[in-house]
Design a protein around this motif. Structure first.
Motif, PDB file in Angstrom:
ATOM      1  N   PRO A  95       0.878  -1.302   0.031  1.00  0.00           N
ATOM      2  CA  PRO A  95      -0.061  -0.011  -0.004  1.00  0.00           C
ATOM      3  C   PRO A  95       1.040   1.202  -0.045  1.00  0.00           C
ATOM      4  N   LEU A  96       0.320   2.216  -0.406  1.00  0.00           N
ATOM      5  CA  LEU A  96       1.149   3.453  -0.695  1.00  0.00           C
ATOM      6  C   LEU A  96       1.953   4.247   0.570  1.00  0.00           C
ATOM      7  N   ALA A  97       1.095   3.981   1.708  1.00  0.00           N
ATOM      8  CA  ALA A  97       1.659   4.453   2.909  1.00  0.00           C
ATOM      9  C   ALA A  97       1.035   3.556   4.078  1.00  0.00           C
ATOM     10  N   ALA A  98       1.494   4.131   5.408  1.00  0.00           N
ATOM     11  CA  ALA A  98       0.800   3.284   6.158  1.00  0.00           C
ATOM     12  C   ALA A  98      -0.684   3.692   6.809  1.00  0.00           C
ATOM     13  N   ASN A  99      -0.994   5.071   6.365  1.00  0.00           N
ATOM     14  CA  ASN A  99      -2.245   5.492   6.601  1.00  0.00           C
ATOM     15  C   ASN A  99      -2.715   6.719   5.435  1.00  0.00           C
ATOM     16  N   ALA A 100      -3.979   7.141   5.590  1.00  0.00           N
ATOM     17  CA  ALA A 100      -4.289   8.295   4.611  1.00  0.00           C
ATOM     18  C   ALA A 100      -3.680   9.395   4.600  1.00  0.00           C
ATOM     19  N   THR A 101      -3.537   9.734   6.068  1.00  0.00           N
ATOM     20  CA  THR A 101      -2.827  11.114   6.434  1.00  0.00           C
ATOM     21  C   THR A 101      -1.524  11.171   5.867  1.00  0.00           C
ATOM     22  N   LEU A 185      -9.346  -4.542  -2.132  1.00  0.00           N
ATOM     23  CA  LEU A 185     -10.330  -3.552  -2.025  1.00  0.00           C
ATOM     24  C   LEU A 185      -9.951  -2.312  -3.120  1.00  0.00           C
ATOM     25  N   TYR A 186      -8.627  -2.412  -3.599  1.00  0.00           N
ATOM     26  CA  TYR A 186      -8.221  -1.340  -4.723  1.00  0.00           C
ATOM     27  C   TYR A 186      -9.064  -1.430  -6.028  1.00  0.00           C
ATOM     28  N   PRO A 187      -9.153  -2.783  -6.611  1.00  0.00           N
ATOM     29  CA  PRO A 187      -9.868  -3.091  -7.777  1.00  0.00           C
ATOM     30  C   PRO A 187     -11.482  -2.450  -7.381  1.00  0.00           C
ATOM     31  N   LEU A 188     -12.131  -2.716  -6.375  1.00  0.00           N
ATOM     32  CA  LEU A 188     -13.437  -2.412  -5.843  1.00  0.00           C
ATOM     33  C   LEU A 188     -13.571  -0.990  -5.868  1.00  0.00           C
ATOM     34  N   ILE A 189     -12.641  -0.127  -5.575  1.00  0.00           N
ATOM     35  CA  ILE A 189     -12.770   1.504  -5.611  1.00  0.00           C
ATOM     36  C   ILE A 189     -12.539   1.853  -7.146  1.00  0.00           C
ATOM     37  N   ILE A 190     -11.912   1.157  -7.805  1.00  0.00           N
ATOM     38  CA  ILE A 190     -11.888   1.541  -9.408  1.00  0.00           C
ATOM     39  C   ILE A 190     -12.927   1.454  -9.992  1.00  0.00           C
ATOM     40  N   GLY A 193     -16.410   2.967  -7.038  1.00  0.00           N
ATOM     41  CA  GLY A 193     -16.173   3.937  -5.917  1.00  0.00           C
ATOM     42  C   GLY A 193     -16.281   3.681  -4.627  1.00  0.00           C
ATOM     43  N   GLU A 194     -16.261   4.739  -3.742  1.00  0.00           N
ATOM     44  CA  GLU A 194     -15.927   4.785  -2.315  1.00  0.00           C
ATOM     45  C   GLU A 194     -17.539   4.086  -1.685  1.00  0.00           C
ATOM     46  N   PRO A 195     -17.505   3.203  -1.122  1.00  0.00           N
ATOM     47  CA  PRO A 195     -18.538   2.530  -0.223  1.00  0.00           C
ATOM     48  C   PRO A 195     -19.379   3.541   0.784  1.00  0.00           C
ATOM     49  N   LYS A 196     -20.597   3.219   0.685  1.00  0.00           N
ATOM     50  CA  LYS A 196     -21.423   4.164   1.737  1.00  0.00           C
ATOM     51  C   LYS A 196     -21.019   3.679   3.147  1.00  0.00           C
ATOM     52  N   GLU A 197     -20.932   2.438   3.622  1.00  0.00           N
ATOM     53  CA  GLU A 197     -20.979   1.758   4.843  1.00  0.00           C
ATOM     54  C   GLU A 197     -19.730   0.774   4.884  1.00  0.00           C
ATOM     55  N   VAL A 198     -19.036   0.546   5.870  1.00  0.00           N
ATOM     56  CA  VAL A 198     -18.010  -0.404   5.985  1.00  0.00           C
ATOM     57  C   VAL A 198     -18.284  -1.216   7.217  1.00  0.00           C
ATOM     58  N   ARG A 199     -18.113  -2.645   7.413  1.00  0.00           N
ATOM     59  CA  ARG A 199     -18.028  -3.283   8.428  1.00  0.00           C
ATOM     60  C   ARG A 199     -17.093  -4.373   8.242  1.00  0.00           C
ATOM     61  N   ALA A 200     -16.175  -4.552   9.409  1.00  0.00           N
ATOM     62  CA  ALA A 200     -15.215  -5.561   9.252  1.00  0.00           C
ATOM     63  C   ALA A 200     -15.090  -6.318  10.542  1.00  0.00           C
ATOM     64  N   THR A 201     -14.390  -7.539  10.252  1.00  0.00           N
ATOM     65  CA  THR A 201     -13.815  -8.354  11.433  1.00  0.00           C
ATOM     66  C   THR A 201     -12.722  -8.685  11.020  1.00  0.00           C
ATOM     67  N   THR A 308      -8.826   4.315  -1.339  1.00  0.00           N
ATOM     68  CA  THR A 308      -8.384   2.990  -0.918  1.00  0.00           C
ATOM     69  C   THR A 308      -7.780   2.992   0.532  1.00  0.00           C
ATOM     70  N   MET A 309      -6.709   4.005   0.615  1.00  0.00           N
ATOM     71  CA  MET A 309      -6.184   3.885   2.111  1.00  0.00           C
ATOM     72  C   MET A 309      -7.265   4.584   2.987  1.00  0.00           C
ATOM     73  N   ARG A 310      -8.141   5.282   2.669  1.00  0.00           N
ATOM     74  CA  ARG A 310      -9.001   5.761   3.581  1.00  0.00           C
ATOM     75  C   ARG A 310      -9.673   4.683   4.186  1.00  0.00           C
ATOM     76  N   LEU A 311     -10.227   3.627   3.106  1.00  0.00           N
ATOM     77  CA  LEU A 311     -11.133   2.529   3.399  1.00  0.00           C
ATOM     78  C   LEU A 311     -10.240   1.537   4.163  1.00  0.00           C
ATOM     79  N   LEU A 312      -8.942   1.538   4.043  1.00  0.00           N
ATOM     80  CA  LEU A 312      -8.041   0.549   4.843  1.00  0.00           C
ATOM     81  C   LEU A 312      -8.071   0.948   6.300  1.00  0.00           C
ATOM     82  N   ASP A 313      -7.899   2.464   6.403  1.00  0.00           N
ATOM     83  CA  ASP A 313      -7.998   2.958   7.744  1.00  0.00           C
ATOM     84  C   ASP A 313      -9.327   2.589   8.511  1.00  0.00           C
ATOM     85  N   LYS A 314     -10.382   2.657   7.605  1.00  0.00           N
ATOM     86  CA  LYS A 314     -11.753   2.359   8.143  1.00  0.00           C
ATOM     87  C   LYS A 314     -11.756   0.835   8.773  1.00  0.00           C
TER      88      LYS A 314
END
Length: 328
Positions: A95-101, A185-190, A193-201, A308-314
């Motif tokens: 991934p491009l970095a460790a977080n979106a910031t 997740l990267y192909p999903l974004i391309i 686009g960005e999802p409305k909601e995210v839930r993860a385990t 994608t990185m914002r999504l990884l952060d979420k």
């Protein structure tokens, strides 16, 4: 010729250089490693004459036009920004970095200094990924995206012996999500686009990184399911489901076979020639963009990488995965 310097001397770098052999205008001219011994070893293998053990010296060198960064994730941002600020184009491993910031800082540095920054997410440049994009309309409306990348890591055996290598060390912003989940997740974004909601385990290992995880993502008219793991294997293909049929993708990270299974039982093969090594296509894109004077890829764009990185952060927030880089 685009004169390329390499930062990081590991197996992924060797894969990239193998692929780059077929890329016109790619010229390997310099190498950086933390130790002169490793730099010498790597340089002798590839015939490199310019060696660096100091990144600041490399960044100001007039012997390179661009760099490929393949160091641990937690180093990406600072290293990339150093080169961008010195007018060097940067191809940075995913991934491009460790977080979106950090990603935002990298993008701003590229814009400020009018140089190219591109994430080395290889799968989105593959000819068969273009096939996926061009044929989705045949099964519309799309209702579900399912992607799986579960690959048992040989480094996990070492982990179970009590040896924590980089792949399972939070210091380097590593783990299953960052290493394998990003390919889902990267192909999903391309594509959508960005999802409305995210839930993860996810399963957090004792070292502080995730061994495996699952993500549910909600759009207005569809949903997405993503699973990834470094501690189990899976032979499941990935799939995009539409009301007229399903597109089956054998491997989301390499897309070697793509076909549509229509509701009436017919199957349409879509696979095209993809005979070059998988990393060839990203290297060609990078070199071509520089040659054309462009500073952003339309595929692995700033927006796609940042989203994608914002999504990884979420996802990490959902599963309680925190890296030291987040606390800076």
């Amino acid at each position: 010729m685009i004169r390329i310097g390499i930062v990081g001397t590991n197996w992924i770098t060797e894969r990239l250089l193998e692929a780059a052999n077929a890329v016109e205008n790619f010229k390997l001219t310099a190498i950086y490693s933390r130790t002169s011994e490793r730099a010498d070893e790597f340089a002798s293998k590839y015939g490199i004459t310019k060696l660096f053990t100091n990144l600041e010296e490399m960044a100001v060198s007039e012997e390179i036009d661009a760099v490929y960064i393949a160091t641990p994730n937690s180093y990406h941002a600072d290293q990339a920004i150093l080169f961008l600020q010195n007018g060097k184009h940067v191809l940075c491993e995913k991934p491009l970095a460790a977080n979106a910031t950090e990603v935002a800082r990298m993008i701003q540095a590229a814009i400020n200094h009018n140089v190219l920054l591109m994430e080395a997410m290889k799968s989105t440049f593959l000819p068969n990924f273009k096939v996926i994009q061009d044929n989705l309309h045949k099964i519309c409306p799309i209702r579900r995206y399912f992607a799986s990348y579960c690959q048992y890591s040989s480094r996990y055996d070492k982990y179970k012996e009590g040896i924590v290598l980089n792949a399972f060390n939070p210091k380097f912003a590593n783990g299953s999500l960052m290493d394998l989940g990003v390919y889902c997740l990267y192909p999903l974004i391309i594509l959508f686009g960005e999802p409305k909601e995210v839930r993860a385990t996810g399963l957090i290992l004792d070292s502080g990184v995730d061994g495996e995880g699952s993500v549910l993502l909600k759009y207005d008219d569809k949903d997405a399911v993503v699973i990834y793991s470094k501690i189990t294997n899976s032979s499941l293909p990935s799939e995009i489901q539409g009301e007229k049929g399903s597109m089956i993708i054998d491997k989301i990270h390499s897309a070697e076979k793509v076909e549509i299974h229509y509701n009436d039982g017919t199957i349409e093969p879509l696979t095209v020639d993809q005979s070059h090594p998988s990393m060839y296509y990203e290297v060609k894109e990078f070199v071509d963009l520089i040659s054309q004077g462009k500073t952003e890829s339309t595929i692995n764009s700033f927006e796609n990488s940042h989203t994608t990185m914002r999504l990884l952060d979420k996802v990490r927030e959902e599963i309680g995965l925190i890296f030291p880089s987040d606390l800076k």
